[in-house]
Design a protein around this motif. Structure first.
Motif, PDB file in Angstrom:
ATOM      1  N   LEU A  60      62.110  70.954  52.058  1.00  0.00           N
ATOM      2  CA  LEU A  60      60.735  71.357  52.324  1.00  0.00           C
ATOM      3  C   LEU A  60      59.938  71.305  51.025  1.00  0.00           C
ATOM      4  O   LEU A  60      60.339  71.908  50.024  1.00  0.00           O
ATOM      5  CB  LEU A  60      60.682  72.770  52.899  1.00  0.00           C
ATOM      6  N   THR A  61      58.835  70.577  51.059  1.00  0.00           N
ATOM      7  CA  THR A  61      57.921  70.507  49.911  1.00  0.00           C
ATOM      8  C   THR A  61      56.598  71.100  50.350  1.00  0.00           C
ATOM      9  O   THR A  61      55.922  70.552  51.233  1.00  0.00           O
ATOM     10  CB  THR A  61      57.742  69.058  49.440  1.00  0.00           C
ATOM     11  N   LEU A  62      56.228  72.231  49.751  1.00  0.00           N
ATOM     12  CA  LEU A  62      55.119  73.037  50.249  1.00  0.00           C
ATOM     13  C   LEU A  62      54.112  73.329  49.141  1.00  0.00           C
ATOM     14  O   LEU A  62      54.471  73.420  47.960  1.00  0.00           O
ATOM     15  CB  LEU A  62      55.638  74.368  50.797  1.00  0.00           C
ATOM     16  N   ASP A  72      50.164  73.317  53.038  1.00  0.00           N
ATOM     17  CA  ASP A  72      50.427  71.890  53.245  1.00  0.00           C
ATOM     18  C   ASP A  72      51.902  71.653  53.019  1.00  0.00           C
ATOM     19  O   ASP A  72      52.480  72.146  52.027  1.00  0.00           O
ATOM     20  CB  ASP A  72      49.594  71.040  52.280  1.00  0.00           C
ATOM     21  N   GLY A  73      52.513  70.895  53.939  1.00  0.00           N
ATOM     22  CA  GLY A  73      53.951  70.741  53.858  1.00  0.00           C
ATOM     23  C   GLY A  73      54.455  69.362  54.222  1.00  0.00           C
ATOM     24  O   GLY A  73      53.807  68.604  54.945  1.00  0.00           O
ATOM     25  N   LEU A  95      50.685  74.586  63.319  1.00  0.00           N
ATOM     26  CA  LEU A  95      50.267  73.677  62.258  1.00  0.00           C
ATOM     27  C   LEU A  95      50.058  72.251  62.776  1.00  0.00           C
ATOM     28  O   LEU A  95      50.675  71.834  63.761  1.00  0.00           O
ATOM     29  CB  LEU A  95      51.296  73.689  61.131  1.00  0.00           C
ATOM     30  N   THR A  96      49.189  71.496  62.105  1.00  0.00           N
ATOM     31  CA  THR A  96      48.818  70.148  62.545  1.00  0.00           C
ATOM     32  C   THR A  96      49.670  69.103  61.834  1.00  0.00           C
ATOM     33  O   THR A  96      49.785  69.107  60.604  1.00  0.00           O
ATOM     34  CB  THR A  96      47.336  69.877  62.232  1.00  0.00           C
ATOM     35  N   THR A 135      54.898  65.342  57.968  1.00  0.00           N
ATOM     36  CA  THR A 135      53.847  65.830  57.079  1.00  0.00           C
ATOM     37  C   THR A 135      52.876  66.662  57.909  1.00  0.00           C
ATOM     38  O   THR A 135      52.420  66.214  58.977  1.00  0.00           O
ATOM     39  CB  THR A 135      53.116  64.656  56.407  1.00  0.00           C
ATOM     40  N   TYR A 136      52.559  67.860  57.436  1.00  0.00           N
ATOM     41  CA  TYR A 136      51.791  68.786  58.281  1.00  0.00           C
ATOM     42  C   TYR A 136      50.974  69.725  57.395  1.00  0.00           C
ATOM     43  O   TYR A 136      51.134  69.773  56.169  1.00  0.00           O
ATOM     44  CB  TYR A 136      52.734  69.591  59.173  1.00  0.00           C
TER      45      TYR A 136
END
Length: 465
Positions: A60-62, A72-73, A95-96, A135-136
């Motif tokens: 996970l990159t947040l 943003d992730g 989340l989108t 990506t969200y």
């Protein structure tokens, strides 16, 4: 839950047995994939989790901005197909999603409530390892549980706190969020200057970027259920120590509660030493605790390697309880949410044992006190009536009574063998109530069905303890 005390602080096979079956013919003698199941039919959360694959690792990159509340992730999910897959689901709330790929190729994305469906360009063969990247972004949700508690993404005065029991982890990253599918984690978090990001496991890197932001990387090598993942963002006073000769201990407290919590935080290595003597080797590469202001969270939770507490619940019994969960609930996790009593009974009984060893309070006295509590008899601990009952008094107190009756039935030598042997047998895995009762009987060398019928499954309170 751990100590949500507002009344209240063989498994993969279970999950796979519930998957949508196999493949269908394509009319030419070949086969084609079918979609993985949209849920694992958990008794309380039938749509939670997903079928057709087993996750091995989350990266996970947040990035989080406390001023706007935006997260943003990018979630990179490495998994193995357990059937021929034409599509598969992930749990994600709110989340989108802006983009998704499977093995580097764009994947079609569909949303229906908390179900995110990815359809890869090509079917995935049974047994094949694949990599999905999602990506969200957006403002994560705070979820309200059936019992009224808050979980998911909790906004705090200076940041945020992510807690996931039982379903809230889907509020901040997409994944297979049923506890039957455990995985390793690497969590990379970037936050603005002035705040820190804390998570599970070992801190492998913490660097400031050119614009003053800080990026932290947390590594959890041992399998972890999604509900045990945490992320705490804010201002913290931190302390480090070593437990058990080699385990790094990191404790953190909001500056407003740091002085009041410092003495007990410093005792964490000592309590881990005692628990290791009773429960067997500590199962993880790191340990610690995070202490928040009471208004930021309303309960303590056994988030893996680094339990979270409000100051109002940060006392010795609760710390003993949440640390005991590292063996009972975190290392050996429930196969379904119906098995939650296995987590809470052992953690509650750990409190009783600690009081017996250090406070001159025999476990029998704690048992009698629990027996007298009429709330403990509302339902059998192994059969909560509904989701709102999962963290009710019977799960904790009557569950601990079950263990005490086992101790009386088998004697102290066999009981302490069970205390250490149970988490050793299912280390890093999952287990059911049936697994537990069979294990106890194998150690005891006798049939204990009458004990289970009365104390674990019985509807009526016995006439006397």
């Amino acid at each position: 839950m751990s100590t949500r005390r507002r009344v209240r602080s063989g498994a993969l096979a279970f999950a796979l047995a519930l998957l949508v079956a196999g493949c269908t013919g394509d009319g030419s003698g070949g086969v084609k994939g079918t979609p993985g199941a949209a849920g694992l039919r958990d008794p309380y959360f039938p749509k939670l989790g997903n079928g057709g694959y087993d996750v091995g690792h989350y990266a996970l990159t947040l990035a989080y901005d406390p001023a706007t509340g935006r997260l943003d992730g990018r979630a990179e999910i490495t998994a193995k197909a357990t059937q021929d897959l034409s599509a598969f689901n992930l749990d994600l709330a709110g989340l989108t999603v802006s983009e998704a790929t499977v093995d580097g190729a764009p994947a079609a994305v569909n949303r229906a409530g908390n179900e995110l469906t990815l359809r890869p360009r090509e079917d995935i063969d049974d047994g094949a390892e694949f990599r999905a990247v999602v990506t969200y972004g957006g403002v994560p949700q705070t979820l309200t549980d059936a019992d009224g508690s808050k979980e998911g993404w909790l906004k705090t005065a200076d940041g945020a706190l992510a807690l996931g029991q039982p379903t809230g982890s889907m509020a901040w990253f997409p994944g297979n969020h049923h506890p039957a599918d455990k995985a390793a984690y690497d969590i990379t978090v970037t936050v603005p200057a002035g705040v820190r990001a804390l998570s599970n496991g070992v801190l492998t890197s913490e660097k400031k970027t050119a614009d003053g932001h800080t990026t932290s990387v947390w590594h959890t090598a041992e399998p972890m259920a999604g509900y045990l993942a945490t992320l705490a963002i804010g201002r913290y006073d931190t302390s480090t120590a070593t437990a058990l000769g080699k385990v790094p201990v990191l404790t953190a407290a909001d500056p407003t509660v740091a002085p009041q919590s410092a003495a007990l935080r410093a005792r964490l290595p000592e309590i881990l030493e005692w628990e290791t003597e009773n429960f067997g080797p500590y199962p993880f590469a790191a340990a610690g605790a995070i202490v928040e202001r009471p208004g930021d969270v309303g309960y303590a939770l056994e988030t893996q390697t680094r339990p979270v507490f409000p100051l109002s619940s940060f006392d010795t019994p609760t710390l003993v309880h949440e640390l005991a969960h590292q063996w009972y609930g975190d290392s050996v996790s429930p196969a379904s949410w119906k098995d939650i009593w296995l987590n809470e009974s052992f953690a509650t009984y750990a409190e009783w044992l600690y009081a017996e060893d250090f406070e001159n309070t025999p476990a029998q006295k704690s048992f009698e006190k629990a027996f007298a509590d009429e709330d403990a008899w509302a339902f059998p601990p192994a059969d909560p009536p509904a989701a709102e009952d999962l963290f009710g008094t019977p799960v904790y107190q009557r569950g601990a009574m079950v263990l005490h009756k086992v101790r009386q039935a088998v004697g102290d030598d066999a009981f302490y063998e069970i205390l250490a042997g149970w988490p050793a047998k299912h280390r890093y895995g999952n287990a059911t109530t049936e697994d537990f009762t069979a294990y106890v009987e194998s150690v005891a060398g006798e049939d204990l069905q009458e004990l289970w019928d009365v104390w674990l499954y019985g509807d009526e309170k016995p006439a006397r303890p």
